[in-house]
Write an enzyme that holds these catalytic residues in place. Structure first.
Site, mmCIF file in Angstrom:
data_model
loop_
_atom_site.group_PDB
_atom_site.id
_atom_site.type_symbol
_atom_site.label_atom_id
_atom_site.label_comp_id
_atom_site.label_asym_id
_atom_site.label_seq_id
_atom_site.Cartn_x
_atom_site.Cartn_y
_atom_site.Cartn_z
ATOM 1 N N HIS A 279 26.929 46.598 83.523
ATOM 2 C CA HIS A 279 26.473 46.661 84.916
ATOM 3 C C HIS A 279 27.609 46.702 85.928
ATOM 4 C CE1 HIS A 279 23.077 44.656 82.737
ATOM 5 N NE2 HIS A 279 22.377 45.557 83.427
ATOM 6 N N ASP B 99 49.596 25.804 47.600
ATOM 7 C CA ASP B 99 49.293 26.179 46.218
ATOM 8 C C ASP B 99 50.417 27.002 45.597
ATOM 9 O OD1 ASP B 99 48.241 26.899 43.790
ATOM 10 O OD2 ASP B 99 46.228 27.248 44.551
ATOM 11 N N HIS C 266 49.547 28.499 41.551
ATOM 12 C CA HIS C 266 48.986 29.792 41.151
ATOM 13 C C HIS C 266 50.035 30.893 41.087
ATOM 14 C CE1 HIS C 266 49.439 30.970 45.342
ATOM 15 N NE2 HIS C 266 48.991 32.172 45.071
ATOM 16 N N HIS D 146 50.238 35.740 40.252
ATOM 17 C CA HIS D 146 51.183 36.780 40.664
ATOM 18 C C HIS D 146 52.214 37.115 39.580
ATOM 19 C CE1 HIS D 146 49.452 36.415 44.599
ATOM 20 N NE2 HIS D 146 49.935 35.201 44.806
ATOM 21 N N ASP E 282 45.537 37.553 45.519
ATOM 22 C CA ASP E 282 44.910 36.369 46.103
ATOM 23 C C ASP E 282 43.476 36.635 46.529
ATOM 24 O OD1 ASP E 282 47.053 34.637 45.797
ATOM 25 O OD2 ASP E 282 47.931 35.139 47.731
#
Length: 457
Positions: A103, A204, A207, A212, A359
């Site tokens: 508007h 973390d 992992h 990886h 990931d």
């Protein structure tokens, strides 16, 4: 309200699987966590001049972040106060006013309602413009150029909120001519809960050698030795740290450029800068300067120093996020080095990055497996390193032995639980003197003192 005590047991490092799926939990997070915490918005270098703006998110609330005439920065909900339409559709730009395409209501850069079409004819000059400006974000502050906002006017200032984490971040933000972000951010969608990525980045390291492993073998360098979680001297390689307001990080010593294939220029830069950092900030932070960090600023901002990626996990419901990714560099770096760092950051943790893809698959599975009614009754374990952590004289916060551990996980969920239950920031402040109690087991409270004396933990 959800019973948080059924969801998080800080002392034993246990969380309910409902954390990653439940809609009721998520709605309470939007109010208690995202509505009260300081949330990352942009870097000052992205809005250097009056009228420069970027759009961002604070939880699920869209905001416009605008440089003001006096040089300050303000943020406003990106919603027209007439009928609620999205006001600004651009990601960034320069504007002295924002006009709604529905508007035509127009708002100045300071958020005031500047113009209303047919104001005399249809409103009879009776609309009070002062009551219909854009809703401002209560607090907007910058820490070494990194701009954060908070909806809660009762929240502590940004420096207090960052607390001990600010001491650590100054390692690279207050040296090397300061740090900046290379943007605009890359954006992607992941079908996961926002906490899965936040906890992964904050601590973390467990992992890395597994998830990886194949990528690390291809990349090579010092981190390739982590492949398959091979036997390495874990206790001497690094540390984990958590701080008062849920921020934290893990550090791997002497491996800042480790993820970069051609790291000679980066290593040379760090070798040149480290004596300067030492003279400015002391020996401890000089060592941190040449290390690699995986880090989190509670609730949903994460960064890797060394890999040099900076991320925000914007929630889109309990099982989806929009990931925004910038590259982190220091201003004193040469243009060639900055370009090299950007290439490696995009290659590893960009939208289609090798490590990002690794990931993403795990994060989505950690979320969607919990849609099962029976699965949601289960619990998750983050007890790694309990009893092997405590305060250290040379490092602020609670420090865990070894770079593989879950000290930072427990610190993240300790503060998450506190925010979810607190009635206000007054309740949070009242616990400042005893925030470590639930984290430290009786036999771990003086772990570092006993370790330095050669006693068994």
């Amino acid at each position: 309200m959800v019973n948080v005590n059924e969801l998080v047991d800080v002392a034993n490092g246990v969380q309910s699987k409902r954390l990653f799926w439940d809609q009721e939990v998520y709605e309470q997070e939007l109010e208690h966590v995202f509505g009260r915490s300081w949330l990352f918005l942009t870097h000052e270098s992205q809005i250097p001049n009056y009228g420069d703006f970027v759009t961002a998110y604070m939880g699920e609330d869209a905001v416009i972040v605008v440089r003001q005439r006096d040089g300050s920065t303000k943020a406003f909900l990106n919603s027209c106060t007439h009928r609620g339409n999205r006001l600004c559709h651009a990601d960034s730009g320069n504007a002295k006013a924002f006009t709604c395409n529905y508007h035509g209501w127009s708002f100045a850069a300071d958020g005031t309602l500047a113009a209303v079409p047919l104001e005399h004819e249809v409103y009879r000059d009776e609309i009070d413009r002062s009551q219909w400006g854009l809703r401002p974000v209560a607090k907007v502050e910058s820490f070494h150029g990194f701009v954060f906002g908070c909806f809660d006017p009762q929240a502590p200032d940004l420096r207090e909120y960052l607390g001990d984490m600010a001491w650590y971040m100054e390692t690279f933000m207050a040296t090397g001519g300061g740090a900046t972000l290379v943007g605009p951010p890359m954006k992607s969608i992941l079908r996961c809960n926002w906490k899965t990525q936040a906890e992964n980045f904050i601590g973390d390291a467990y992992h890395v050698g597994w998830t990886h492993g194949a990528a690390l073998q291809v990349i090579g360098g010092p981190l390739a030795g982590l492949t398959g979680n091979a036997a390495i001297p874990f206790d001497d390689v690094g540390l984990q740290i958590t701080t008062r307001h849920g921020h934290g990080f893990g550090v791997i010593w002497d491996s800042g450029p480790a993820i970069h294939r051609d790291s000679e220029a980066y290593r040379r830069y760090q070798a040149e800068q480290t004596p300067l950092v030492q003279s400015q900030l002391g020996d401890v932070r000089a060592r941190l300067f040449s290390a690699h960090w995986n880090s989190g600023i509670f609730p949903n901002c994460s960064f890797l120093y060394g890999t040099n990626t900076w991320k925000v996990w914007n929630p889109r419901g309990p099982n989806e996020i929009e990931v925004w990714t910038w590259t982190l560099v220091q201003n004193a770096m040469s243009d060639d080095l900055k370009r090299e760092i950007v290439r490696r950051a995009v290659e590893t943790f960009g939208t289609a990055g090798t490590l990002e893809s690794d990931d993403g698959d795990n994060m989505e599975a950690c979320t969607w497996m919990n849609r099962g009614f029976q699965t949601r009754k289960g619990m998750m374990n983050s007890a790694m390193g309990l009893g092997y952590e405590g305060p250290r004289a040379d490092l602020p916060g609670v420090v865990g032995q070894g770079f593989i551990g879950e000290t930072s996980h427990r610190g993240f969920y300790r503060f998450w639980a506190e925010m979810m239950q607190a009635r206000s920031w007054q309740d949070v402040r009242a616990a400042d003197d005893r925030w470590t109690e639930s984290l430290l087991r009786h036999d771990g409270a003086d772990f570092w003192n006993r370790k330095d004396k050669g006693q068994a933990a």
